[in-house]
Scaffold this motif. Structure first.
Motif, mmCIF file in Angstrom:
data_model
loop_
_atom_site.group_PDB
_atom_site.id
_atom_site.type_symbol
_atom_site.label_atom_id
_atom_site.label_comp_id
_atom_site.label_asym_id
_atom_site.label_seq_id
_atom_site.Cartn_x
_atom_site.Cartn_y
_atom_site.Cartn_z
ATOM 1 N N ALA A 198 59.878 44.459 64.501
ATOM 2 C CA ALA A 198 60.631 44.728 65.437
ATOM 3 C C ALA A 198 61.938 43.961 65.538
ATOM 4 O O ALA A 198 61.806 42.738 64.536
ATOM 5 N N PRO A 199 62.937 44.199 66.214
ATOM 6 C CA PRO A 199 63.978 43.276 66.054
ATOM 7 C C PRO A 199 63.865 41.969 66.526
ATOM 8 O O PRO A 199 62.889 41.660 67.656
ATOM 9 N N GLY A 200 64.214 41.010 65.868
ATOM 10 C CA GLY A 200 64.012 39.820 66.184
ATOM 11 C C GLY A 200 63.224 38.971 65.148
ATOM 12 O O GLY A 200 63.229 37.588 65.040
ATOM 13 N N ASP A 201 62.372 39.701 64.363
ATOM 14 C CA ASP A 201 61.381 39.191 63.525
ATOM 15 C C ASP A 201 62.028 38.478 62.537
ATOM 16 O O ASP A 201 62.982 38.745 61.884
ATOM 17 N N HIS A 202 61.378 37.396 62.062
ATOM 18 C CA HIS A 202 62.183 36.554 61.010
ATOM 19 C C HIS A 202 61.181 37.165 59.696
ATOM 20 O O HIS A 202 60.009 37.336 60.002
ATOM 21 N N VAL A 203 61.892 37.528 58.681
ATOM 22 C CA VAL A 203 61.173 37.881 57.498
ATOM 23 C C VAL A 203 61.721 37.385 56.123
ATOM 24 O O VAL A 203 62.737 36.886 55.919
ATOM 25 N N VAL A 204 60.734 37.415 55.180
ATOM 26 C CA VAL A 204 61.152 37.085 53.833
ATOM 27 C C VAL A 204 61.117 38.522 53.031
ATOM 28 O O VAL A 204 60.363 39.399 53.220
ATOM 29 N N MET A 205 62.114 38.560 52.189
ATOM 30 C CA MET A 205 62.277 39.792 51.584
ATOM 31 C C MET A 205 61.783 39.477 50.081
ATOM 32 O O MET A 205 62.291 38.304 49.219
ATOM 33 N N THR A 206 60.945 40.583 49.336
ATOM 34 C CA THR A 206 60.350 40.320 48.224
ATOM 35 C C THR A 206 60.300 41.498 47.633
ATOM 36 O O THR A 206 60.317 42.798 48.196
ATOM 37 N N VAL A 207 59.996 41.393 46.176
ATOM 38 C CA VAL A 207 60.149 42.823 45.199
ATOM 39 C C VAL A 207 58.640 42.936 44.773
ATOM 40 O O VAL A 207 58.397 43.913 44.013
ATOM 41 N N GLY A 208 57.712 42.347 45.339
ATOM 42 C CA GLY A 208 56.329 42.540 44.668
ATOM 43 C C GLY A 208 55.370 43.741 45.323
ATOM 44 O O GLY A 208 54.267 43.656 44.931
ATOM 45 N N SER A 209 55.902 44.307 46.236
ATOM 46 C CA SER A 209 55.134 45.454 46.888
ATOM 47 C C SER A 209 54.899 46.634 45.932
ATOM 48 O O SER A 209 55.792 46.945 45.399
ATOM 49 N N GLY A 210 54.030 47.643 46.439
ATOM 50 C CA GLY A 210 53.742 48.687 45.677
ATOM 51 C C GLY A 210 53.618 49.776 46.860
ATOM 52 O O GLY A 210 54.263 49.623 47.890
ATOM 53 N N CYS A 211 53.308 51.007 46.290
ATOM 54 C CA CYS A 211 53.220 52.260 47.156
ATOM 55 C C CYS A 211 52.039 52.377 47.963
ATOM 56 O O CYS A 211 52.017 52.883 49.025
ATOM 57 N N GLY A 212 51.007 51.548 47.602
ATOM 58 C CA GLY A 212 49.875 51.449 48.562
ATOM 59 C C GLY A 212 48.679 52.507 48.134
ATOM 60 O O GLY A 212 47.782 52.482 48.892
ATOM 61 N N HIS A 213 48.887 53.497 47.520
ATOM 62 C CA HIS A 213 47.976 54.508 47.180
ATOM 63 C C HIS A 213 47.594 54.841 45.740
ATOM 64 O O HIS A 213 46.988 55.592 45.349
ATOM 65 N N CYS A 214 48.314 54.231 44.719
ATOM 66 C CA CYS A 214 48.302 54.563 43.386
ATOM 67 C C CYS A 214 46.825 53.775 42.843
ATOM 68 O O CYS A 214 46.777 52.646 43.555
ATOM 69 N N ARG A 215 46.693 53.945 41.714
ATOM 70 C CA ARG A 215 45.464 53.251 40.973
ATOM 71 C C ARG A 215 45.732 51.674 41.161
ATOM 72 O O ARG A 215 44.889 50.853 41.147
ATOM 73 N N PHE A 216 46.915 51.240 40.760
ATOM 74 C CA PHE A 216 47.325 49.756 40.705
ATOM 75 C C PHE A 216 47.252 49.076 42.153
ATOM 76 O O PHE A 216 46.834 48.083 42.327
ATOM 77 N N CYS A 217 47.794 49.996 42.971
ATOM 78 C CA CYS A 217 47.947 49.398 44.487
ATOM 79 C C CYS A 217 46.122 49.268 44.934
ATOM 80 O O CYS A 217 45.965 48.197 45.632
ATOM 81 N N ILE A 218 45.838 50.346 44.913
ATOM 82 C CA ILE A 218 44.307 50.245 45.260
ATOM 83 C C ILE A 218 43.603 49.253 44.655
ATOM 84 O O ILE A 218 42.630 48.512 45.179
ATOM 85 N N GLY A 219 43.796 48.918 43.457
ATOM 86 C CA GLY A 219 43.250 47.698 42.449
ATOM 87 C C GLY A 219 43.620 46.253 43.064
ATOM 88 O O GLY A 219 43.394 45.550 42.314
ATOM 89 N N ARG A 220 44.630 46.468 43.916
ATOM 90 C CA ARG A 220 45.211 45.110 44.560
ATOM 91 C C ARG A 220 45.969 44.405 43.395
ATOM 92 O O ARG A 220 46.178 43.395 43.145
ATOM 93 N N ARG A 221 46.882 45.424 42.670
ATOM 94 C CA ARG A 221 47.690 44.917 41.568
ATOM 95 C C ARG A 221 49.181 45.553 42.118
ATOM 96 O O ARG A 221 49.741 46.195 40.922
ATOM 97 N N PRO A 222 49.576 45.540 43.066
ATOM 98 C CA PRO A 222 51.051 46.244 43.639
ATOM 99 C C PRO A 222 52.222 46.037 42.680
ATOM 100 O O PRO A 222 52.935 46.957 42.566
ATOM 101 N N VAL A 223 52.080 44.764 41.943
ATOM 102 C CA VAL A 223 53.107 44.550 41.003
ATOM 103 C C VAL A 223 53.420 45.279 39.833
ATOM 104 O O VAL A 223 54.556 45.741 39.318
ATOM 105 N N LEU A 224 52.388 46.190 39.457
ATOM 106 C CA LEU A 224 52.228 47.208 38.665
ATOM 107 C C LEU A 224 52.463 48.630 38.952
ATOM 108 O O LEU A 224 52.280 49.601 38.214
ATOM 109 N N CYS A 225 52.808 48.725 40.244
ATOM 110 C CA CYS A 225 52.865 50.112 40.882
ATOM 111 C C CYS A 225 54.194 50.975 39.987
ATOM 112 O O CYS A 225 55.276 50.766 40.071
ATOM 113 N N ASP A 226 53.551 52.168 39.286
ATOM 114 C CA ASP A 226 54.638 52.961 38.748
ATOM 115 C C ASP A 226 55.826 53.665 39.548
ATOM 116 O O ASP A 226 56.751 53.749 39.232
#
Length: 376
Positions: free
Chosen positions: A86-114
């Motif tokens: 929501a507006p006003g939230d303080h956030v860190v911006m990072t590049v390590g997230s994934g799509c959430g539904h591929c084999r790597f994201c399901i396996g808790r390895r989102p940095v490998l998300c194709d």
């Protein structure tokens, strides 16, 4: 909206960068946020060795691109369908997230998300969209973040909420330096109390590894670098020993200190010479964790017979093998408790006009973390 940003049009320009000016400070256009997107006012962005390697052309990037992949700021607007911010939230911006539904994201390895990797390679946001332009010409996003700008449109997966008690210039360093340096210790190596480790490269990421190893209860934490000027701070942050990477007796010293070698050696710089030493100082059955990225075309050598006979492990760790929504809140908590004093890594703050000079300082190893303050 119209805003100021640092744009890279060409990779491989020569140093000194203060003269070749690979980062052009320009007024650009930013659209959005669209559905499922978030507009962030960038309050701080870290200048990282990854940025330096992109400028040098060691790994190809879609250009022209608004640079910056590590940052922190304040949410100013959310697009339709966004519920977690929501507006006003303080956030860190990072590049390590994934799509959430591929084999790597399901396996808790989102940095490998194709899926996300493909979007980043094309200079797009994680959802495949592009929101940057200049006078009608397309500009691309750096790793779905583009934090070297006054504002950024990104997607919720690249954001993690931060406690308002944490200064945003400190929070920015968690987006890459901390999550990479601490994560490779906690996630990739899973260092246990009493184990011995060596860390090759005592820049911002390496010193985060030092702090994490101290939290993990490592016995010997040996810091190794070519710049001995970094040793006093490394010792204050947790190194039990510091050794020069240029010392011809380095391997012998480490083995004598650790009764045959360290359990884990972390190579932070991407240096071939450092990787050779890291393998040599690792004990039988130990692991070498490659964290630093060299050129995408670099090939590294190792003695295969010794690898097999001594059952050593060579392992890569990208972005600290992190799961951002799991790891960053924990690391931020460690900071608030005083266990992860990331503020010690802050070398200076700067405006846009000093970014190219900052690249020169970084290349010389004269600084740890310089922070751009895009909005003054």
């Amino acid at each position: 909206m119209r805003m100021t940003a640092a744009v890279m049009y060409e990779q491989g320009l020569p140093a000194p960068y203060a003269q070749s000016r690979p980062l052009r400070i320009e007024e650009v256009d930013l659209e959005g946020p669209g559905e499922g997107e978030v507009l962030v006012e960038v309050r701080a962005a870290g200048l990282c060795h990854s940025d330096l390697s992109q400028v040098a052309g060691l790994r190809k990037r879609t250009v022209p691109v608004v640079m910056g992949h590590e940052g922190a700021g304040i949410v100013r607007e959310v697009g339709r369908g966004v519920t977690g911010f929501a507006p006003g939230d303080h956030v860190v911006m990072t590049v390590g997230s994934g799509c959430g539904h591929c084999r790597f994201c399901i396996g808790r390895r989102p940095v490998l998300c194709d899926e996300v990797g493909t979007s980043r390679a094309r200079g797009l946001l994680m959802n495949g969209e592009r929101r940057l332009s200049r006078d009608g010409r397309a500009l691309f996003h750096h790793s779905g973040v583009s934090s070297f700008a006054q504002y950024a449109v990104t997607v919720p997966g690249t954001l993690v909420k931060a406690d308002r008690a944490i200064p945003l210039d400190i929070a920015a360093m968690f987006g890459c330096a901390v999550v990479t340096g601490a994560g490779c210790v906690f996630n990739a190596a899973q260092v246990c109390p009493g184990q011995n480790i060596a860390i090759f490269g005592l820049g911002g990421v390496g010193l985060c590894s030092v702090m994490a190893a101290k939290i993990a209860g490592a016995s010997e934490i040996i810091g190794i670098d070519i710049h001995e000027s970094k040793f006093p701070l490394a010792k204050e942050l947790g190194c039990t020993r510091t050794l020069s990477a240029l010392d011809p007796t380095l391997v012998q010293q480490v083995k004598e200190l650790t009764n045959g070698g360290v359990d884990f050696a972390f190579e932070i710089s991407g240096s071939k010479a450092a990787m050779t030493s890291a393998i040599a100082v690792t004990c039988k059955g130990g692991e070498v964790i490659g964290v630093g990225l060299g050129s995408s075309t670099d090939l590294y050598q190792y003695a295969h017979t010794a690898l097999v006979a001594e059952e050593k492990v060579l392992r890569g760790s990208l972005m600290g093998s992190c799961v951002p929504e799991r790891d960053l809140p924990l690391y931020l908590k460690y900071y608030l408790e005083g266990r992860l004093p990331v503020q010690r890594l802050k070398s200076s703050t700067m405006g846009f006009e000093d970014l190219n000079h900052g690249l020169d300082l970084l290349e010389k190893g004269a600084v740890l973390r310089q922070l751009l303050l895009p909005n003054g």
